[in-house]
Motif scaffolding. Structure first.
Motif, PDB file in Angstrom:
ATOM      1  N   MET A  27      -8.538  -2.571  -0.652  1.00 44.17           N
ATOM      2  CA  MET A  27      -7.814  -3.799  -0.995  1.00 44.17           C
ATOM      3  C   MET A  27      -6.430  -3.534  -1.569  1.00 44.17           C
ATOM      4  N   LEU A  28      -6.310  -2.443  -2.330  1.00 44.66           N
ATOM      5  CA  LEU A  28      -5.064  -2.172  -3.043  1.00 44.66           C
ATOM      6  C   LEU A  28      -4.114  -1.264  -2.266  1.00 44.66           C
ATOM      7  N   GLY A  29      -4.544  -0.785  -1.123  1.00 44.85           N
ATOM      8  CA  GLY A  29      -3.637  -0.033  -0.263  1.00 44.85           C
ATOM      9  C   GLY A  29      -3.563   1.457  -0.528  1.00 44.85           C
ATOM     10  N   PHE A  30      -4.565   2.027  -1.213  1.00 43.17           N
ATOM     11  CA  PHE A  30      -4.576   3.464  -1.460  1.00 43.17           C
ATOM     12  C   PHE A  30      -5.428   4.170  -0.409  1.00 43.17           C
ATOM     13  N   SER A  31      -5.396   5.485  -0.435  1.00 44.06           N
ATOM     14  CA  SER A  31      -6.157   6.283   0.519  1.00 44.06           C
ATOM     15  C   SER A  31      -7.640   5.949   0.426  1.00 44.06           C
ATOM     16  N   SER A  33      -9.944   7.827   1.686  1.00 46.08           N
ATOM     17  CA  SER A  33     -10.680   9.095   1.716  1.00 46.08           C
ATOM     18  C   SER A  33     -10.520   9.778   0.367  1.00 46.08           C
ATOM     19  N   PHE A  34     -11.640  10.131  -0.268  1.00 42.82           N
ATOM     20  CA  PHE A  34     -11.577  10.758  -1.585  1.00 42.82           C
ATOM     21  C   PHE A  34     -11.455  12.273  -1.492  1.00 42.82           C
ATOM     22  N   SER A  35     -11.275  12.762  -0.267  1.00 40.48           N
ATOM     23  CA  SER A  35     -10.941  14.168  -0.070  1.00 40.48           C
ATOM     24  C   SER A  35      -9.489  14.314   0.379  1.00 40.48           C
ATOM     25  N   ALA A  36      -8.706  13.250   0.219  1.00 37.31           N
ATOM     26  CA  ALA A  36      -7.296  13.268   0.596  1.00 37.31           C
ATOM     27  C   ALA A  36      -6.494  14.145  -0.372  1.00 37.31           C
ATOM     28  N   ASN A  37      -5.255  14.432  -0.027  1.00 37.82           N
ATOM     29  CA  ASN A  37      -4.398  15.254  -0.892  1.00 37.82           C
ATOM     30  C   ASN A  37      -4.171  14.607  -2.250  1.00 37.82           C
ATOM     31  N   TYR A  38      -4.051  13.279  -2.257  1.00 36.21           N
ATOM     32  CA  TYR A  38      -3.870  12.526  -3.510  1.00 36.21           C
ATOM     33  C   TYR A  38      -4.903  11.392  -3.524  1.00 36.21           C
ATOM     34  N   SER A  68       6.910   2.715  -6.055  1.00 35.04           N
ATOM     35  CA  SER A  68       7.943   2.254  -5.107  1.00 35.04           C
ATOM     36  C   SER A  68       8.475   3.425  -4.283  1.00 35.04           C
ATOM     37  N   GLN A  69       8.634   4.566  -4.934  1.00 35.47           N
ATOM     38  CA  GLN A  69       9.092   5.760  -4.212  1.00 35.47           C
ATOM     39  C   GLN A  69       8.053   6.188  -3.173  1.00 35.47           C
ATOM     40  N   GLY A  70       6.781   6.104  -3.544  1.00 39.88           N
ATOM     41  CA  GLY A  70       5.714   6.466  -2.622  1.00 39.88           C
ATOM     42  C   GLY A  70       5.654   5.548  -1.413  1.00 39.88           C
ATOM     43  N   VAL A  71       5.845   4.252  -1.653  1.00 36.75           N
ATOM     44  CA  VAL A  71       5.859   3.284  -0.545  1.00 36.75           C
ATOM     45  C   VAL A  71       7.024   3.577   0.390  1.00 36.75           C
ATOM     46  N   ALA A  72       8.183   3.930  -0.193  1.00 38.28           N
ATOM     47  CA  ALA A  72       9.381   4.232   0.614  1.00 38.28           C
ATOM     48  C   ALA A  72       9.181   5.500   1.456  1.00 38.28           C
ATOM     49  N   ILE A  73       8.486   6.489   0.910  1.00 41.99           N
ATOM     50  CA  ILE A  73       8.226   7.723   1.658  1.00 41.99           C
ATOM     51  C   ILE A  73       7.343   7.454   2.866  1.00 41.99           C
ATOM     52  N   ASP A  74       6.396   6.516   2.702  1.00 43.14           N
ATOM     53  CA  ASP A  74       5.525   6.085   3.801  1.00 43.14           C
ATOM     54  C   ASP A  74       4.784   7.269   4.442  1.00 43.14           C
ATOM     55  N   ASN A  75       4.167   8.084   3.586  1.00 47.94           N
ATOM     56  CA  ASN A  75       3.400   9.229   4.069  1.00 47.94           C
ATOM     57  C   ASN A  75       2.152   9.362   3.205  1.00 47.94           C
ATOM     58  N   LEU A  76       1.008   8.990   3.768  1.00 46.14           N
ATOM     59  CA  LEU A  76      -0.248   8.965   3.019  1.00 46.14           C
ATOM     60  C   LEU A  76      -0.593  10.315   2.413  1.00 46.14           C
ATOM     61  N   SER A  77      -0.383  11.385   3.150  1.00 45.89           N
ATOM     62  CA  SER A  77      -0.761  12.716   2.676  1.00 45.89           C
ATOM     63  C   SER A  77       0.099  13.199   1.522  1.00 45.89           C
ATOM     64  N   LEU A  78       1.293  12.609   1.349  1.00 50.59           N
ATOM     65  CA  LEU A  78       2.198  13.026   0.274  1.00 50.59           C
ATOM     66  C   LEU A  78       2.123  12.123  -0.952  1.00 50.59           C
ATOM     67  N   THR A  79       1.560  10.938  -0.799  1.00 48.67           N
ATOM     68  CA  THR A  79       1.581   9.966  -1.893  1.00 48.67           C
ATOM     69  C   THR A  79       0.218   9.379  -2.242  1.00 48.67           C
ATOM     70  N   GLY A  80      -0.717   9.375  -1.297  1.00 49.73           N
ATOM     71  CA  GLY A  80      -2.003   8.714  -1.520  1.00 49.73           C
ATOM     72  C   GLY A  80      -1.924   7.212  -1.335  1.00 49.73           C
ATOM     73  N   ILE A  81      -0.755   6.708  -0.914  1.00 54.61           N
ATOM     74  CA  ILE A  81      -0.564   5.269  -0.700  1.00 54.61           C
ATOM     75  C   ILE A  81      -0.591   4.987   0.800  1.00 54.61           C
ATOM     76  N   ASN A  82      -1.492   4.119   1.194  1.00 57.00           N
ATOM     77  CA  ASN A  82      -1.650   3.792   2.608  1.00 57.00           C
ATOM     78  C   ASN A  82      -0.709   2.673   3.043  1.00 57.00           C
ATOM     79  N   GLU A  83      -0.525   1.685   2.163  1.00 53.54           N
ATOM     80  CA  GLU A  83       0.350   0.562   2.472  1.00 53.54           C
ATOM     81  C   GLU A  83       0.731  -0.161   1.181  1.00 53.54           C
TER      82      GLU A  83
END
Length: 317
Positions: A27-31, A33-38, A68-83
């Motif tokens: 719901m909140l847009g995070f990864s 997968s709990f085995s993800a990088n973040y 906000s920086q993580g959303v701008a990077i738009d890379n799940l493996s580097l931030t743990g943020i999906n959307e």
């Protein structure tokens, strides 16, 4: 709202979105997968750091800026943020301040089950303090009292013990088992056993997180106990900490922000879902299962209102 011939306007504010870990991450847009990088929704610790961290790293907590920086990077493996979280559009709410955890899944179905399966393996298989038959005999005949008897734990199989599998118990049964295990087998275990000390620490964690009211300092007490528990767990089992152990590190901080952790768990929602699950298992129609379940729910509610029943007659809590 009309009260006493006067109209009142009531405003609501979104404080917390609560749920289990997977549901919240979805719901909140995070990864998811709990085995993800973040894998953590509260901090930016990497998977490797989470495996051995025994205290919350305050310098890596998520905030609006790094989010906000993580959303701008738009890379799940580097931030743990999906959307980008859509709930951020709500007034006075931001996803990084959604201090919501679920002790039912994190502790009862996670840390408790992992700890107890390992502890019982050592007591029964390696150290031979007692046999599985002795434990099951005490489980079966222990006096749980009128409040806990409905949560009486299931007997434990040797397969679960030998393979260190998670206990095949419901959350309520694990809670009951964890609370009473010390009385059941305390006379059979040396008081200086480090595995016994791990159980004591686990029991203290459960005692604090299930409190309905807290006092100043409870968060610091919980932080100390969790650190000691994780350090001892790493020492005794020579393994890394699973994701649910990492979630536990944030409990003291969250307790200081929103109060008793027990008010946030999913136990009551899971209990409510159980009604629909049982109905879905018992009916044969699959043409429109959601419609069938909603009708059944409305009929049940209508019966309770008409009979002025305060509790559910079929599935008491």
């Amino acid at each position: 709202m009309n009260l006493g011939n006067k109209n009142y306007t009531i405003y609501f504010s979104l404080a917390l979105i609560i749920g289990d870990n997977l549901g919240l991450h979805s719901m909140l847009g995070f990864s998811e997968s709990f085995s993800a990088n973040y894998p953590c929704r509260f901090c930016l610790c990497s998977k490797m750091e989470c495996n051995y961290l025994v205290v919350q790293d305050d310098s890596k907590m998520r905030n609006e800026e790094n989010y906000s920086q993580g959303v701008a990077i738009d890379n799940l493996s580097l931030t743990g943020i999906n959307e980008l979280c859509v709930w951020n559009q709500t007034n006075d709410f931001h996803v990084v301040y959604n201090y919501s955890v679920d002790l039912m899944h994190d502790i009862l179905e996670g840390v408790c089950s992992y700890d107890l399966s390992g502890i019982l393996y050592e007591f029964i298989i390696n150290l031979k303090y007692f046999s599985l038959d002795t434990l099951n005999n005490r489980l079966q005949y222990f006096n749980y009292g009128p409040l806990e008897v409905q949560n009486k734990p299931q007997l434990i199989s040797m397969d679960v013990i030998r393979n260190k599998k998670k206990l095949k118990m419901s959350s309520s049964e694990v809670l009951c088992f964890s609370r009473h295990l010390g009385i059941m087998i305390g006379d059979l275990v040396p008081i200086n056993s480090e595995f016994w000390q791990l159980y004591i620490l686990l029991r203290q964690i459960i005692q604090v997180v299930t409190l309905k009211t807290i006092q100043p300092g409870h968060d610091l007490l919980l932080k100390t106990i969790i650190t000691e528990h994780h350090e001892l767990y790493l020492k005794l089992f020579s393994t890394n900490l699973k994701p649910k152990y990492h979630h536990l590190l944030h409990y003291p901080y969250i307790m200081s922000k929103v109060g008793p952790i027990s008010h946030l768990w999913s136990m009551r929602y899971e209990s409510k879902h159980r009604e629909s699950k049982l109905t879905a298992d018992s009916i044969t129609s699959r043409k429109n299962i959601c419609y069938s379940l909603s009708v059944k729910h409305q009929l049940r509610l209508a019966y309770r209102l008409l009979s002025k029943s305060k509790t559910h007659q079929t599935h008491p809590h």
